[in-house]
Design a protein around this motif. Structure first.
Motif, PDB file in Angstrom:
ATOM      1  N   VAL A 198      27.523   4.406 -29.286  1.00 26.81           N
ATOM      2  CA  VAL A 198      28.045   4.828 -27.994  1.00 26.81           C
ATOM      3  C   VAL A 198      27.280   4.137 -26.883  1.00 26.81           C
ATOM      4  CG1 VAL A 198      28.453   6.767 -26.442  1.00 26.81           C
ATOM      5  CG2 VAL A 198      28.758   7.060 -28.907  1.00 26.81           C
ATOM      6  N   ALA A 199      28.036   3.570 -25.932  1.00 28.99           N
ATOM      7  CA  ALA A 199      27.449   2.963 -24.732  1.00 28.99           C
ATOM      8  C   ALA A 199      28.086   3.619 -23.516  1.00 28.99           C
ATOM      9  CB  ALA A 199      27.703   1.447 -24.706  1.00 28.99           C
ATOM     10  N   TYR A 200      27.248   3.913 -22.486  1.00 30.85           N
ATOM     11  CA  TYR A 200      27.743   4.632 -21.316  1.00 30.85           C
ATOM     12  C   TYR A 200      27.958   3.727 -20.099  1.00 30.85           C
ATOM     13  CZ  TYR A 200      26.286   8.614 -24.135  1.00 30.85           C
ATOM     14  OH  TYR A 200      26.130   9.525 -25.153  1.00 30.85           O
ATOM     15  N   LEU A 235      28.606  -0.642 -18.689  1.00 31.45           N
ATOM     16  CA  LEU A 235      29.088  -1.962 -19.077  1.00 31.45           C
ATOM     17  C   LEU A 235      27.952  -2.835 -19.581  1.00 31.45           C
ATOM     18  CD1 LEU A 235      31.361  -4.071 -19.202  1.00 31.45           C
ATOM     19  CD2 LEU A 235      30.878  -4.623 -16.807  1.00 31.45           C
ATOM     20  N   SER A 236      26.817  -2.799 -18.919  1.00 36.33           N
ATOM     21  CA  SER A 236      25.677  -3.620 -19.340  1.00 36.33           C
ATOM     22  C   SER A 236      25.164  -3.189 -20.711  1.00 36.33           C
ATOM     23  CB  SER A 236      24.558  -3.524 -18.302  1.00 36.33           C
ATOM     24  OG  SER A 236      24.163  -2.173 -18.130  1.00 36.33           O
ATOM     25  N   GLN A 237      25.137  -1.894 -20.953  1.00 34.11           N
ATOM     26  CA  GLN A 237      24.702  -1.399 -22.252  1.00 34.11           C
ATOM     27  C   GLN A 237      25.686  -1.812 -23.352  1.00 34.11           C
ATOM     28  OE1 GLN A 237      24.279   2.866 -22.426  1.00 34.11           O
ATOM     29  NE2 GLN A 237      23.127   2.832 -24.350  1.00 34.11           N
ATOM     30  N   ALA A 238      26.974  -1.797 -23.039  1.00 36.13           N
ATOM     31  CA  ALA A 238      27.990  -2.202 -24.018  1.00 36.13           C
ATOM     32  C   ALA A 238      27.843  -3.675 -24.367  1.00 36.13           C
ATOM     33  CB  ALA A 238      29.385  -1.924 -23.458  1.00 36.13           C
ATOM     34  N   LYS A 239      27.602  -4.529 -23.362  1.00 34.76           N
ATOM     35  CA  LYS A 239      27.408  -5.948 -23.643  1.00 34.76           C
ATOM     36  C   LYS A 239      26.163  -6.191 -24.475  1.00 34.76           C
ATOM     37  CE  LYS A 239      29.841  -7.814 -19.589  1.00 34.76           C
ATOM     38  NZ  LYS A 239      29.705  -8.630 -18.358  1.00 34.76           N
ATOM     39  N   SER A 240      25.113  -5.427 -24.218  1.00 29.93           N
ATOM     40  CA  SER A 240      23.886  -5.574 -24.998  1.00 29.93           C
ATOM     41  C   SER A 240      24.119  -5.190 -26.453  1.00 29.93           C
ATOM     42  CB  SER A 240      22.781  -4.709 -24.376  1.00 29.93           C
ATOM     43  OG  SER A 240      21.603  -4.785 -25.152  1.00 29.93           O
ATOM     44  N   TYR A 241      24.798  -4.041 -26.684  1.00 26.33           N
ATOM     45  CA  TYR A 241      25.111  -3.626 -28.051  1.00 26.33           C
ATOM     46  C   TYR A 241      25.968  -4.675 -28.763  1.00 26.33           C
ATOM     47  CZ  TYR A 241      23.299   1.173 -27.855  1.00 26.33           C
ATOM     48  OH  TYR A 241      22.479   2.269 -27.799  1.00 26.33           O
ATOM     49  N   TRP A 242      26.921  -5.245 -28.028  1.00 28.29           N
ATOM     50  CA  TRP A 242      27.836  -6.213 -28.631  1.00 28.29           C
ATOM     51  C   TRP A 242      27.107  -7.486 -29.080  1.00 28.29           C
ATOM     52  CZ3 TRP A 242      32.602  -5.689 -30.375  1.00 28.29           C
ATOM     53  CH2 TRP A 242      33.317  -6.840 -30.717  1.00 28.29           C
ATOM     54  N   LEU A 296      32.355   0.319 -31.679  1.00 28.13           N
ATOM     55  CA  LEU A 296      31.610   0.503 -30.433  1.00 28.13           C
ATOM     56  C   LEU A 296      32.474   1.315 -29.477  1.00 28.13           C
ATOM     57  CD1 LEU A 296      29.222  -0.066 -28.542  1.00 28.13           C
ATOM     58  CD2 LEU A 296      30.380  -2.188 -27.874  1.00 28.13           C
ATOM     59  N   VAL A 297      31.950   2.459 -29.025  1.00 27.82           N
ATOM     60  CA  VAL A 297      32.660   3.341 -28.100  1.00 27.82           C
ATOM     61  C   VAL A 297      31.970   3.258 -26.747  1.00 27.82           C
ATOM     62  CG1 VAL A 297      33.354   5.708 -27.611  1.00 27.82           C
ATOM     63  CG2 VAL A 297      33.330   4.883 -29.967  1.00 27.82           C
ATOM     64  N   VAL A 298      32.738   2.965 -25.696  1.00 28.47           N
ATOM     65  CA  VAL A 298      32.186   2.778 -24.351  1.00 28.47           C
ATOM     66  C   VAL A 298      32.911   3.720 -23.398  1.00 28.47           C
ATOM     67  CG1 VAL A 298      31.646   1.132 -22.533  1.00 28.47           C
ATOM     68  CG2 VAL A 298      31.816   0.344 -24.906  1.00 28.47           C
ATOM     69  N   ASP A 299      32.177   4.684 -22.833  1.00 24.50           N
ATOM     70  CA  ASP A 299      32.728   5.613 -21.846  1.00 24.50           C
ATOM     71  C   ASP A 299      31.563   6.307 -21.138  1.00 24.50           C
ATOM     72  OD1 ASP A 299      34.149   7.840 -20.516  1.00 24.50           O
ATOM     73  OD2 ASP A 299      35.835   7.202 -21.748  1.00 24.50           O
ATOM     74  N   ASP A 300      31.778   6.643 -19.862  1.00 26.82           N
ATOM     75  CA  ASP A 300      30.707   7.284 -19.101  1.00 26.82           C
ATOM     76  C   ASP A 300      30.733   8.796 -19.219  1.00 26.82           C
ATOM     77  OD1 ASP A 300      33.085   7.474 -17.779  1.00 26.82           O
ATOM     78  OD2 ASP A 300      32.231   7.274 -15.766  1.00 26.82           O
ATOM     79  N   ASP A 306      33.480  -3.908 -35.948  1.00 25.61           N
ATOM     80  CA  ASP A 306      34.825  -4.214 -36.435  1.00 25.61           C
ATOM     81  C   ASP A 306      35.882  -3.993 -35.355  1.00 25.61           C
ATOM     82  OD1 ASP A 306      34.181  -4.927 -39.167  1.00 25.61           O
ATOM     83  OD2 ASP A 306      33.658  -2.813 -39.437  1.00 25.61           O
ATOM     84  N   PHE A 307      35.677  -3.050 -34.464  1.00 23.39           N
ATOM     85  CA  PHE A 307      36.565  -2.866 -33.326  1.00 23.39           C
ATOM     86  C   PHE A 307      35.822  -2.112 -32.230  1.00 23.39           C
ATOM     87  CE2 PHE A 307      37.268   1.101 -35.578  1.00 23.39           C
ATOM     88  CZ  PHE A 307      37.469   2.043 -34.588  1.00 23.39           C
ATOM     89  N   CYS A 308      36.453  -2.126 -31.032  1.00 25.60           N
ATOM     90  CA  CYS A 308      35.810  -1.534 -29.857  1.00 25.60           C
ATOM     91  C   CYS A 308      36.816  -0.654 -29.132  1.00 25.60           C
ATOM     92  CB  CYS A 308      35.288  -2.632 -28.927  1.00 25.60           C
ATOM     93  SG  CYS A 308      34.545  -2.023 -27.399  1.00 25.60           S
ATOM     94  N   LEU A 309      36.319   0.437 -28.557  1.00 25.53           N
ATOM     95  CA  LEU A 309      37.118   1.376 -27.783  1.00 25.53           C
ATOM     96  C   LEU A 309      36.401   1.614 -26.460  1.00 25.53           C
ATOM     97  CD1 LEU A 309      39.645   3.215 -27.866  1.00 25.53           C
ATOM     98  CD2 LEU A 309      38.192   5.011 -28.798  1.00 25.53           C
ATOM     99  N   THR A 310      37.004   1.201 -25.334  1.00 24.13           N
ATOM    100  CA  THR A 310      36.312   1.252 -24.051  1.00 24.13           C
ATOM    101  C   THR A 310      37.181   1.867 -22.968  1.00 24.13           C
ATOM    102  OG1 THR A 310      35.227  -0.079 -22.335  1.00 24.13           O
ATOM    103  CG2 THR A 310      37.084  -1.083 -23.479  1.00 24.13           C
ATOM    104  N   ASP A 311      36.483   2.539 -22.037  1.00 25.36           N
ATOM    105  CA  ASP A 311      37.144   3.051 -20.844  1.00 25.36           C
ATOM    106  C   ASP A 311      37.259   1.915 -19.832  1.00 25.36           C
ATOM    107  OD1 ASP A 311      38.283   4.648 -18.985  1.00 25.36           O
ATOM    108  OD2 ASP A 311      36.492   5.829 -18.518  1.00 25.36           O
ATOM    109  N   LEU A 312      38.252   2.022 -18.948  1.00 26.92           N
ATOM    110  CA  LEU A 312      38.441   0.961 -17.965  1.00 26.92           C
ATOM    111  C   LEU A 312      37.562   1.143 -16.736  1.00 26.92           C
ATOM    112  CD1 LEU A 312      42.295   0.295 -18.051  1.00 26.92           C
ATOM    113  CD2 LEU A 312      40.462  -1.136 -18.940  1.00 26.92           C
ATOM    114  N   LYS A 313      37.184   2.368 -16.430  1.00 26.78           N
ATOM    115  CA  LYS A 313      36.347   2.637 -15.256  1.00 26.78           C
ATOM    116  C   LYS A 313      34.953   3.035 -15.716  1.00 26.78           C
ATOM    117  CE  LYS A 313      40.136   3.956 -12.181  1.00 26.78           C
ATOM    118  NZ  LYS A 313      40.680   4.996 -11.270  1.00 26.78           N
ATOM    119  N   LEU A 314      33.977   2.157 -15.474  1.00 29.01           N
ATOM    120  CA  LEU A 314      32.586   2.377 -15.863  1.00 29.01           C
ATOM    121  C   LEU A 314      31.711   2.372 -14.620  1.00 29.01           C
ATOM    122  CD1 LEU A 314      32.521   0.038 -18.980  1.00 29.01           C
ATOM    123  CD2 LEU A 314      32.723   2.531 -18.958  1.00 29.01           C
ATOM    124  N   PRO A 315      30.522   2.998 -14.681  1.00 28.61           N
ATOM    125  CA  PRO A 315      29.676   3.114 -13.482  1.00 28.61           C
ATOM    126  C   PRO A 315      29.270   1.764 -12.889  1.00 28.61           C
ATOM    127  CG  PRO A 315      28.933   4.628 -15.190  1.00 28.61           C
ATOM    128  CD  PRO A 315      29.961   3.750 -15.807  1.00 28.61           C
TER     129      PRO A 315
END
Length: 573
Positions: free
Chosen positions: A31-33, A35-42, A6-10, A48-57
């Motif tokens: 790909v999730a853009y 935080l709410s979308q990332a939680k829904s996908y999760w 799961l890749v999370v970045d805006d 198996d692993f996740c890669l996320t940005d620290l600053k999301l909209p």
């Protein structure tokens, strides 16, 4: 089975770049853009692993890190903008696997993903093993002990091995900080890389930069060839900075940049070289106090102290001493090529468990090596350990002697008669101590105790000291009399046992209240000379037996004979 991520970045372009890179590595990604979308996908899928940005909209990536780390063991890495190291460190403390800086470098991203895949493989292997996993077996075989404080320590080490976060090991000297550091490396995905330990206090300050970062040929006088630094040697593995508190402040600045940017530049080079290392550090000093005193940089302290692991002292895990002793004896037998491993008697094992180990596990091994050397058989008894005896009467005598000195000074100001009484008590005390030392020396020779052991004085009939139980107002009047009578009883019990050694010493004792005419040094040397000659006479001038009788070493005895001008064939004192 295909690995999913799961890749999370805006940033759309960055997400596409990461998705393409993962696809080339055989990894399917969503790909999730936000935080709410990332939680829904999760919640809807298994990744198996996740890669996320620290600053999301709509929030912070730290919330996602906390959510995933609290509900699963899935590795999660964070992407940080340049200058956001504090957020990255906070993410690592919350359970993030690793971090990567922006602008994103594809080689660094591939290294991070490969490390995550190794962690996933280890987790799957552990789940498929019905019994203990290979990691747990390695941990139990190399970190000896099953006491209450060791269980949480082992569990923490297993968790830290999965992460790439810097770990700071704190604990007293000899608690096994390097052993734990090697375990963290060998249990981690970096096990195929190098483990490079370095003692920061052992490197001269003028050579420290060259040792850490390397140098180019001709960069300074004596640089006759290119040299790789410790950072380059540990590339792909782990760099263990032992005694990191001994780093000079000038080197702390350069080390801070290397850790933060993960690049180093050799002396004389014009470009920086990226390095992929994990930093483990340790010291027996209190880094927090050093920071407050200005002797250690605060920013470096927070970089290396992302996760702190405190190691217990050996006194806090006394139940582990028997199994540790057995382990060390087996190692000693293997290293020294002994026919069979030495064994401890129950008395020796109990004595070890009651000893105060200021040097911790290292001191325990040193004690056992000494015992194996001095023991005549493969069975080690308490007398072979060379540990001081636990004497319950010693504190009573010490307290009584202190009371005599105090009361003697106060009574001296009051009357001459009381002063005379104190002098008599003091003389009785000196004679009792000399008599007991001589008796203990004879008993030590009979028991064949090794000459390095310090003999502890024991006084019979001293189970209870009246001076220590008197009230404050009666102590001044009765302490000297009660102690003197108790010591007098001790002397009466030993009068019949005094030999020629005791008689020769007491014959020349100075009368109480007098001082030696030729000074204290000459008097002590004369007494020592008479004792040595008496011991030599009793052993028919056998210096080895005389040394055992006197409770000293053969070399020390020869030195004292030379100093006191005692000829080896002398027959008259």
């Amino acid at each position: 089975m295909t690995t999913t991520a799961l890749v999370v970045d805006d940033e759309v372009d960055l997400c596409r770049l990461m998705q393409i890179t993962l696809t080339k590595m055989g990894i399917k990604s969503d790909v999730a853009y936000t935080l709410s979308q990332a939680k829904s996908y999760w919640q809807e899928n298994d990744y198996d692993f996740c890669l996320t940005d620290l600053k999301l909209p709509d929030g912070s990536g730290l919330e996602l890190v906390k959510h995933i780390s609290g509900s699963s063991t899935t590795p999660i890495a964070v992407i940080t903008a340049h200058g956001s190291m504090d957020l990255a460190i906070e993410a690592l403390k919350l359970g993030a696997f690793d971090f990567v800086n922006k602008p994103l470098e594809l080689p660094r991203l591939r290294q991070l993903v490969e490390s995550a895949l190794k962690v996933i493989h280890q987790d799957n292997a552990a789940k498929s093993t019905p019994e203990r996993s290979p990691e747990q077996q390695m941990l139990d075989s190399r970190l000896i002990g099953d006491s209450a404080v060791m269980h949480p320590l082992k569990n923490t080490i297993l968790k830290l091995a999965r992460s790439q976060a810097p770990v700071f090991l704190s604990g007293a000297s000899g608690t096994g900080k390097e052993v734990v550091a090697r375990l963290i490396h060998d249990l981690s995905p970096r096990r195929d890389g190098s483990f490079v330990p370095v003692n920061c206090g052992a490197i001269p300050s003028e050579l420290m930069e060259s040792e850490f970062f390397g140098h180019k040929k001709g960069s300074f006088t004596g640089a006759v060839a290119d040299k790789q630094g410790l950072f380059q040697q540990a590339n792909g593995g782990t760099l263990f900075l032992d005694e990191v508190a001994d780093l000079p402040l000038a080197m702390q600045v350069k080390l801070l940049r290397a850790i933060q940017e993960k690049t180093v530049r050799a002396i004389g080079d014009t470009k920086e070289v990226p390095v992929d290392i994990r930093i483990l550090s340790a010291t027996h000093k209190d880094l927090n106090q050093l920071v407050q005193a200005g002797n250690f940089r605060q920013d470096l302290y927070y970089r290396i102290n992302v996760i702190e692991l405190k190691l217990p002292t050996l006194n806090a895990r006394r139940d582990d001493i028997p199994v540790l002793a057995k382990h060390f004896l087996a190692l000693i037998a293997d290293e020294w090529q002994l026919e069979s491993p030495p064994t401890l008697t129950d008395a020796a094992c109990a004595r070890l468990q009651h000893h105060d180990f200021s040097g911790n596990v290292r001191e325990l091994r040193n004690v056992l090596e000494r015992a194996v050397t001095l023991a005549e058989t493969s069975t080690i008894d308490a007398s072979h350990l060379g540990l001081p005896d636990v004497d319950s009467h010693q504190e009573v005598i010490t307290s009584a002697c202190q009371n005599i000195s105090t009361n003697k000074a106060s009574i001296s100001n009051a009357s001459v008669s009381n002063k005379s009484e104190s002098s008599v008590a003091d003389s009785i005390q000196d004679n009792a101590i000399k008599s007991k030392v001589e008796t203990d020396s004879t008993q030590q020779a009979k028991a064949n105790i090794h000459p390095y052991r310090t003999t502890t004085q024991h006084y019979p009939s001293m189970n209870t000291s009246p001076a220590s139980t008197r009230s404050a107002e009666n102590t001044e009047k009765l302490a000297d009399k009660s102690v003197a009578s108790s010591l007098d009883a001790s002397i009466n019990n030993q009068v019949d046992e005094q030999d020629s050694l005791s008689k020769s010493v007491h014959k020349e004792d100075i009368t109480a209240g007098q001082l030696p005419a030729q000074g204290l040094e000459h008097y002590l040397q004369e007494q020592e000379r008479r004792l040595i000659i008496t011991a030599l006479k009793q052993t028919n001038w056998n210096k080895t037996q005389a040394a055992e009788l006197l409770g000293t070493t053969f070399r020390s005895l020869r030195y004292r004979m030379t100093k006191l001008e005692i000829a080896e064939d002398q027959s008259e004192s």
